[in-house]
Design an enzyme around this catalytic site. Structure first.
Site, mmCIF file in Angstrom:
data_model
loop_
_atom_site.group_PDB
_atom_site.id
_atom_site.type_symbol
_atom_site.label_atom_id
_atom_site.label_comp_id
_atom_site.label_asym_id
_atom_site.label_seq_id
_atom_site.Cartn_x
_atom_site.Cartn_y
_atom_site.Cartn_z
ATOM 1 N N GLY A 50 0.818 -1.207 0.000
ATOM 2 C CA GLY A 50 0.000 0.000 0.000
ATOM 3 C C GLY A 50 0.848 1.251 0.000
ATOM 4 O O GLY A 50 1.671 1.442 0.900
ATOM 5 N N GLY B 298 -0.271 4.396 0.233
ATOM 6 C CA GLY B 298 -1.038 5.530 0.731
ATOM 7 C C GLY B 298 -0.267 6.287 1.795
ATOM 8 O O GLY B 298 0.952 6.173 1.915
ATOM 9 N N PHE B 299 -0.988 7.060 2.612
ATOM 10 C CA PHE B 299 -0.332 7.883 3.623
ATOM 11 C C PHE B 299 0.466 7.050 4.616
ATOM 12 O O PHE B 299 1.602 7.388 4.947
ATOM 13 C CB PHE B 299 -1.384 8.713 4.376
ATOM 14 C CG PHE B 299 -1.986 9.815 3.557
ATOM 15 C CD1 PHE B 299 -1.268 10.945 3.244
ATOM 16 C CD2 PHE B 299 -3.294 9.708 3.090
ATOM 17 C CE1 PHE B 299 -1.824 11.967 2.486
ATOM 18 C CE2 PHE B 299 -3.855 10.719 2.334
ATOM 19 C CZ PHE B 299 -3.123 11.857 2.030
ATOM 20 N N GLU C 240 -18.835 17.682 1.648
ATOM 21 C CA GLU C 240 -17.975 18.343 0.669
ATOM 22 C C GLU C 240 -18.444 18.087 -0.760
ATOM 23 O O GLU C 240 -18.418 18.992 -1.602
ATOM 24 C CB GLU C 240 -16.528 17.891 0.876
ATOM 25 C CG GLU C 240 -15.940 18.435 2.177
ATOM 26 C CD GLU C 240 -14.539 17.946 2.484
ATOM 27 O OE1 GLU C 240 -13.851 18.613 3.268
ATOM 28 O OE2 GLU C 240 -14.137 16.898 1.944
ATOM 29 N N ASP D 147 -6.561 2.511 7.489
ATOM 30 C CA ASP D 147 -7.961 2.089 7.444
ATOM 31 C C ASP D 147 -8.140 0.581 7.561
ATOM 32 O O ASP D 147 -9.265 0.115 7.754
ATOM 33 C CB ASP D 147 -8.613 2.552 6.139
ATOM 34 C CG ASP D 147 -8.830 4.057 6.104
ATOM 35 O OD1 ASP D 147 -8.860 4.660 7.184
ATOM 36 O OD2 ASP D 147 -8.957 4.615 4.999
ATOM 37 N N ALA E 247 -6.084 10.763 7.195
ATOM 38 C CA ALA E 247 -4.681 10.741 6.808
ATOM 39 C C ALA E 247 -3.720 10.963 7.984
ATOM 40 O O ALA E 247 -2.722 10.235 8.110
ATOM 41 C CB ALA E 247 -4.430 11.768 5.709
#
Length: 423
Positions: free
Chosen positions: A13, A15-16, A173, A302, A318
């Site tokens: 992964g 991601g962050f 949003e 997550d 994040a």
């Protein structure tokens, strides 16, 4: 020491969380393999702006190879992980390959959840990937194009109705961005329809929007959305979802565009490991973020759950994933020196942020609450700061300034058109 003999850290992964582990291991005597099914790192907090034509994909995503180009000890692999052999310490890839590890970090993220109704997904896409964002942008813009040619008033009304399910930050949003797109940015571009007659409906099953925020900020967000023109429905859960619209109880809302922002489910990490999981499929990790019974395997972001925030799980945002990445990297470094003492992860909540259109936002720092115009500026500066690279910061800042001053969105492009009638 030869590279092959170095301690091998495999990170699944980009991601962050995963990227933070790799970044914080710089200088350590390890070799690192980053495996991801996509070749880019994605700044997910601004993904909804790609979906609503405010930003281009290249402004919020960066190739992982580019980010790691100066790290000779890092190998980036494009592949889809389908399992983990914990006993033999290897990661299984979909193409049949196996990658051996000494330490494994699983930061595989999550996808949207439909609460037992996965059959709704084709009609109500979620927002987790660039593909999701461009699909949503395509659906929104195509619906307007079809409404321009539609002669039946009822069908045209459905084509001009946009339903968002879920009143968390993503739903709020999305609703604010879509209503500004159709009520302001696209006005005058069509000849047969008035985009200002479109309906934007936000459905939340709970009693208020933004449940993670203080009640007064939730109430402000509710009022701000209604001032923009959003129809907010609280305390009503979706009971059916089809290509033609949604049902909430006995009421039917005809809509050609339905967007899902109501929940997430973790990637199948728990099933790969046979590890305990919560109802969303997240691995119940030990206090040091390792998998029960496997001290050489960490799960973060997550894909993991751990009660470290006032007795509640760390939020799926994040900053939490990045903090977990820092903790894992520090643990690996200590282990390389012979220190195997387990240290519990400590989470520090920096606050919650959500924007409501291009002139308003809410921010909850706990000790300080902001709303309105000043909160929007703080929100924008915070997001620009956390983007990677000066070029992207400038590009996003200029895009926002252009939209703010002119109301024009240059990313209103319909791409990847296929023959799916619901695309």
């Amino acid at each position: 020491m030869e590279k092959a003999a170095l301690h091998h850290v495999v990170i699944v992964g980009g991601g962050f969380g995963g990227l933070t582990v790799a970044q914080k291991l710089a200088g350590a005597k390890v070799r690192i393999s980053i495996i991801d099914q996509r070749n880019h790192h994605l700044f997910q907090p601004l993904l909804y702006q790609v979906g609503t034509a405010a930003l281009a994909t290249s402004e919020i995503a960066w190739p992982i190879r580019f980010l790691m180009r100066k790290r000779e000890e890092v190998t980036t692999l494009l592949g889809t992980v389908c399992g983990v052999d914990a006993q033999n310490r290897c990661v299984k890839l979909q193409d049949g390959a196996a990658i051996a590890f000494d330490t494994l970090v699983l930061a595989t993220g999550a996808r949207h959840a439909y609460f037992g109704h996965d059959e709704w997904e084709p009609f109500a896409p979620g927002l987790k990937t660039l593909e999701d964002a461009t699909s949503i942008r395509r659906r929104v813009l195509l619906s307007l194009e079809r409404a321009e040619r539609e002669t039946d008033p009822a069908r045209r009304a459905a084509m001009l109705t946009f339903v968002i399910v879920g009143g968390g930050a993503t739903g709020v949003e999305l609703a604010g961005a879509i209503v500004e797109l159709v009520y302001q940015n696209l006005v005058g571009e069509f000849r047969r329809i008035d985009t200002r007659k479109a309906r934007v409906v936000l459905i939340e099953a709970g009693p208020r929007l933004l449940p993670a925020f203080a009640p007064d900020l939730s109430a402000y967000a509710h009022r701000a959305l209604e001032r923009l023109g959003v129809e907010v429905r609280l305390g009503t859960a979706v009971t059916d979802c089809t290509a033609g619209g949604v049902s909430i109880g006995a009421q039917r809302i005809a809509a050609d565009v339905i967007l899902w922002a109501a929940g997430v489910r973790a990637s199948p990490v728990a099933a790969w490991l046979g590890a305990p999981a919560d109802s969303a499929g997240r691995v119940r990790v030990e206090p040091d973020l390792t998998v029960p019974g496997h001290t050489d395997i960490f799960v973060i972001g997550d894909a993991a759950t751990i009660n470290v925030w006032n007795g509640k799980p760390a939020p799926g945002i994040a900053p939490a994933a990045k903090q977990q990445g820092v903790h894992v990297a520090a643990t690996i470094k200590r282990r390389l020196t012979g220190d195997h003492k387990a240290r519990a992860f400590r989470y520090r909540h920096a606050g919650d942020l959500a924007t409501i259109g291009k002139r308003s936002a809410v921010i909850d720092f706990g000790w300080c609450k902001l709303r309105g115009w000043i909160a929007w500026w703080v929100w924008g500066l915070a997001h620009i700061y956390f983007l990677i690279g000066l070029r992207n910061r400038l590009a996003v800042a200029l895009s926002w300034l252009w939209i703010y001053l002119t109301g024009s969105r240059s990313a209103c492009l319909i791409t990847q058109v296929d023959h799916n009638p619901h695309s």
